[in-house]
Motif scaffolding. Structure first.
Motif, PDB file in Angstrom:
ATOM      1  N   MET A 123      17.465 -13.453 -10.330  1.00 35.60           N
ATOM      2  CA  MET A 123      18.792 -14.023 -10.506  1.00 35.60           C
ATOM      3  C   MET A 123      19.838 -13.033  -9.998  1.00 35.60           C
ATOM      4  SD  MET A 123      20.696 -15.231 -14.024  1.00 35.60           S
ATOM      5  CE  MET A 123      19.365 -16.358 -14.439  1.00 35.60           C
ATOM      6  N   LYS A 124      20.746 -13.487  -9.166  1.00 35.20           N
ATOM      7  CA  LYS A 124      21.789 -12.638  -8.621  1.00 35.20           C
ATOM      8  C   LYS A 124      22.737 -12.204  -9.736  1.00 35.20           C
ATOM      9  CE  LYS A 124      25.474 -12.597  -5.150  1.00 35.20           C
ATOM     10  NZ  LYS A 124      26.180 -13.381  -4.108  1.00 35.20           N
ATOM     11  N   PRO A 125      23.061 -10.895  -9.819  1.00 32.11           N
ATOM     12  CA  PRO A 125      23.947 -10.422 -10.890  1.00 32.11           C
ATOM     13  C   PRO A 125      25.325 -11.071 -10.842  1.00 32.11           C
ATOM     14  CG  PRO A 125      22.828  -8.588  -9.834  1.00 32.11           C
ATOM     15  CD  PRO A 125      22.547  -9.787  -8.990  1.00 32.11           C
ATOM     16  N   LEU A 126      25.791 -11.503 -11.980  1.00 33.88           N
ATOM     17  CA  LEU A 126      27.160 -12.003 -12.102  1.00 33.88           C
ATOM     18  C   LEU A 126      28.127 -10.872 -12.419  1.00 33.88           C
ATOM     19  CD1 LEU A 126      26.466 -15.221 -14.234  1.00 33.88           C
ATOM     20  CD2 LEU A 126      26.563 -14.994 -11.742  1.00 33.88           C
ATOM     21  N   PHE A 127      27.606  -9.805 -12.994  1.00 35.67           N
ATOM     22  CA  PHE A 127      28.368  -8.604 -13.301  1.00 35.67           C
ATOM     23  C   PHE A 127      27.527  -7.391 -12.909  1.00 35.67           C
ATOM     24  CE2 PHE A 127      29.945 -11.806 -16.249  1.00 35.67           C
ATOM     25  CZ  PHE A 127      31.321 -11.657 -16.141  1.00 35.67           C
ATOM     26  N   PHE A 128      28.173  -6.252 -12.703  1.00 35.58           N
ATOM     27  CA  PHE A 128      27.511  -4.979 -12.434  1.00 35.58           C
ATOM     28  C   PHE A 128      26.480  -5.078 -11.300  1.00 35.58           C
ATOM     29  CE2 PHE A 128      28.325  -5.336 -17.093  1.00 35.58           C
ATOM     30  CZ  PHE A 128      29.440  -4.515 -17.138  1.00 35.58           C
ATOM     31  N   PRO A 129      26.890  -5.503 -10.115  1.00 35.27           N
ATOM     32  CA  PRO A 129      25.936  -5.689  -9.024  1.00 35.27           C
ATOM     33  C   PRO A 129      25.233  -4.417  -8.590  1.00 35.27           C
ATOM     34  CG  PRO A 129      28.204  -5.820  -8.223  1.00 35.27           C
ATOM     35  CD  PRO A 129      28.272  -5.825  -9.724  1.00 35.27           C
TER      36      PRO A 129
ATOM     37  N   ALA B 232       8.759 -13.650 -12.686  1.00 33.56           N
ATOM     38  CA  ALA B 232       8.526 -13.329 -11.277  1.00 33.56           C
ATOM     39  C   ALA B 232       9.319 -12.121 -10.806  1.00 33.56           C
ATOM     40  CB  ALA B 232       8.868 -14.545 -10.418  1.00 33.56           C
ATOM     41  N   ASP B 233      10.444 -11.828 -11.430  1.00 34.49           N
ATOM     42  CA  ASP B 233      11.277 -10.703 -11.021  1.00 34.49           C
ATOM     43  C   ASP B 233      11.504  -9.753 -12.192  1.00 34.49           C
ATOM     44  OD1 ASP B 233      12.752  -9.162  -9.223  1.00 34.49           O
ATOM     45  OD2 ASP B 233      14.640 -10.147  -9.740  1.00 34.49           O
ATOM     46  N   ASP B 234      10.442  -9.477 -12.930  1.00 32.63           N
ATOM     47  CA  ASP B 234      10.533  -8.560 -14.060  1.00 32.63           C
ATOM     48  C   ASP B 234      10.847  -7.158 -13.541  1.00 32.63           C
ATOM     49  OD1 ASP B 234       9.978  -6.776 -16.206  1.00 32.63           O
ATOM     50  OD2 ASP B 234       8.685  -8.275 -17.122  1.00 32.63           O
ATOM     51  N   GLY B 235      12.000  -6.647 -13.900  1.00 34.14           N
ATOM     52  CA  GLY B 235      12.420  -5.337 -13.417  1.00 34.14           C
ATOM     53  C   GLY B 235      11.769  -4.171 -14.132  1.00 34.14           C
ATOM     54  N   PHE B 236      10.992  -4.428 -15.171  1.00 36.92           N
ATOM     55  CA  PHE B 236      10.370  -3.354 -15.945  1.00 36.92           C
ATOM     56  C   PHE B 236       8.855  -3.340 -15.812  1.00 36.92           C
ATOM     57  CE2 PHE B 236      14.342  -4.525 -18.009  1.00 36.92           C
ATOM     58  CZ  PHE B 236      14.970  -3.300 -18.142  1.00 36.92           C
TER      59      PHE B 236
END
Length: 406
Positions: free
Chosen positions: A1-7, A347-351
């Protein structure tokens, strides 16, 4: 998901998404989250604390005013949101365990949650679960006032979440489907770390065992239909417990984790054996310097190491990474799990990208891999931001596993 804040700050964005996700079960409001995020300076832990604390204070005051005015539903809703905002306020402060802001915000989070808990029908009951020479804090949720046994979900959070947060992270969803729920904080989690000084332990079966002992004394619990749900790092700890305690009738790893040592050794030169040797060595100034540089360059690494030192009781970044090596389901542990098991994966788990699939591959019990995608808006770690979809699919699986029908 594209960041809405803090890109440019993935850690600040994920924690904001986490708060957005809790809107689904009353833990936030969209506008409150947006205006708070807009005030925060990216990467500034003090700014993060100050703005979330200000929002929490304002919403808690709304709750007190509503309660004094005889409006219990409005008060309950405000206290739930304030509890979550206070939780967020102290989230990034653990690099200095003596910081008084930690206890102030954490205690306010618990107090607000308990104010809200008393206003549910049936009330959510705070409990103390006997554990060694102390107790573990938690909450008992009853689906109704009948007092009869029901299928039960015992659930707990992970590396950085609280029992109070589990209200939004599965407890409310399970109760509305008719389950009894028992949440708790184990060693290393906020309810034991902040005031008792307990730190994480890898042999989590020795934590879950006393919790199950307690659960089986409760008339609302069906002792033959107890599911165990672990969130985030709990996606490793819950399977570890299920491997050694076969009173667990179903297991949910949200998301699944197989080996934290893979993460600890990923940036250390050499093969796995050499990386482990260096992490455990008495002295390795070169690796110490490299880890400090990594923390300075990556805000997610900085937070993870600082928090990890706090909750694992490690004195240095390398000691934290070395302690992580003990958290795994290798050497036949995963293969010992006997109960039906649901492994969730974003699918895009950052951890923990790739970890759910590793766990799933090693299971020999009845198993299901539940994958969440970007198209569903559910690809983040633990499906943050997609709670309604995630818990619908998770508890539909549990309904089918336990033969529960509305």
């Amino acid at each position: 998901m594209k960041p809405l804040f803090f890109p440019d700050d993935s850690q600040f964005w994920f924690e904001t998404l986490r708060t957005f996700g809790h809107i689904a079960y009353g833990g936030a409001d969209f506008g409150e989250t947006v205006v708070t995020a807009e005030r925060i300076i990216a990467g500034d832990y003090d700014s993060w604390h100050d703005e979330w604390l200000a929002t929490a204070d304002r919403v808690a005051a709304e709750g007190r005013s509503a309660l004094a005015g005889g409006h219990p539903v409005s008060a309950r809703d405000a206290f739930l949101r304030a509890s979550n905002y206070y939780r967020s306020a102290e989230f990034f402060l653990h690099g200095d365990p003596t910081d008084p802001r930690i206890h102030h915000a954490y205690d306010a989070s618990v107090a607000c949650f308990r104010e809200a808990a008393a206003l549910f029908a049936p009330a959510v009951e705070p409990v103390r679960i006997p554990y060694r020479d102390t107790t573990l804090p938690g909450y008992l949720y009853r689906a109704d006032d009948s007092g009869g046994p029901r299928p039960t979900v015992v659930m707990f959070n992970g590396f950085d979440g609280s029992a109070e947060e589990m209200h939004f992270g599965g407890a409310a969803a399970a109760v509305e489907r008719g389950y009894t729920v028992l949440t708790f904080d184990g060693p290393g989690q906020p309810g034991t770390r902040h005031h008792q000084g307990l730190t994480f332990r890898p042999d989590w079966e020795h934590v879950v065992g006393p919790v199950l002992d307690h659960a089986r004394t409760l008339p609302e619990v069906d002792p033959f239909r107890i599911a165990l749900l672990g969130t985030s790092m709990g996606g490793l700890l819950a399977p570890r417990a299920a491997a050694f305690d076969h009173r667990i009738a179903a297991l949910i790893a949200l998301d699944g984790v197989y080996d934290l040592g893979t993460i600890a050794t990923a940036s250390v030169p050499g093969d796995r054996a050499e990386a482990e040797r260096r992490l455990r060595a008495e002295h390795d100034p070169e690796l110490d310097a490299a880890m400090e540089a990594g923390m300075a360059a990556d805000p997610m690494v900085r937070w993870a190491v600082q928090h990890g030192m706090y909750v694992l009781g490690a004195a240095t970044p390398r000691a934290f990474a070395a302690a992580y090596l003990d958290y795994h389901l290798r050497d036949g542990v995963a293969e010992r799990i006997a109960c039906p098991t649901l492994v969730c994966s974003g699918a895009d788990d950052g951890f923990f990208r790739g970890q759910p699939e590793l766990l799933y591959e090693h299971l020999t019990c009845p198993r299901t891999l539940l994958e969440f995608t970007a198209e569903q808006g559910a690809d983040a770690h633990c499906q943050a931001g997609a709670q309604r979809l995630a818990y619908a699919r998770i508890f539909d699986w549990l309904d089918d596993t336990f033969g529960v029908r509305a």
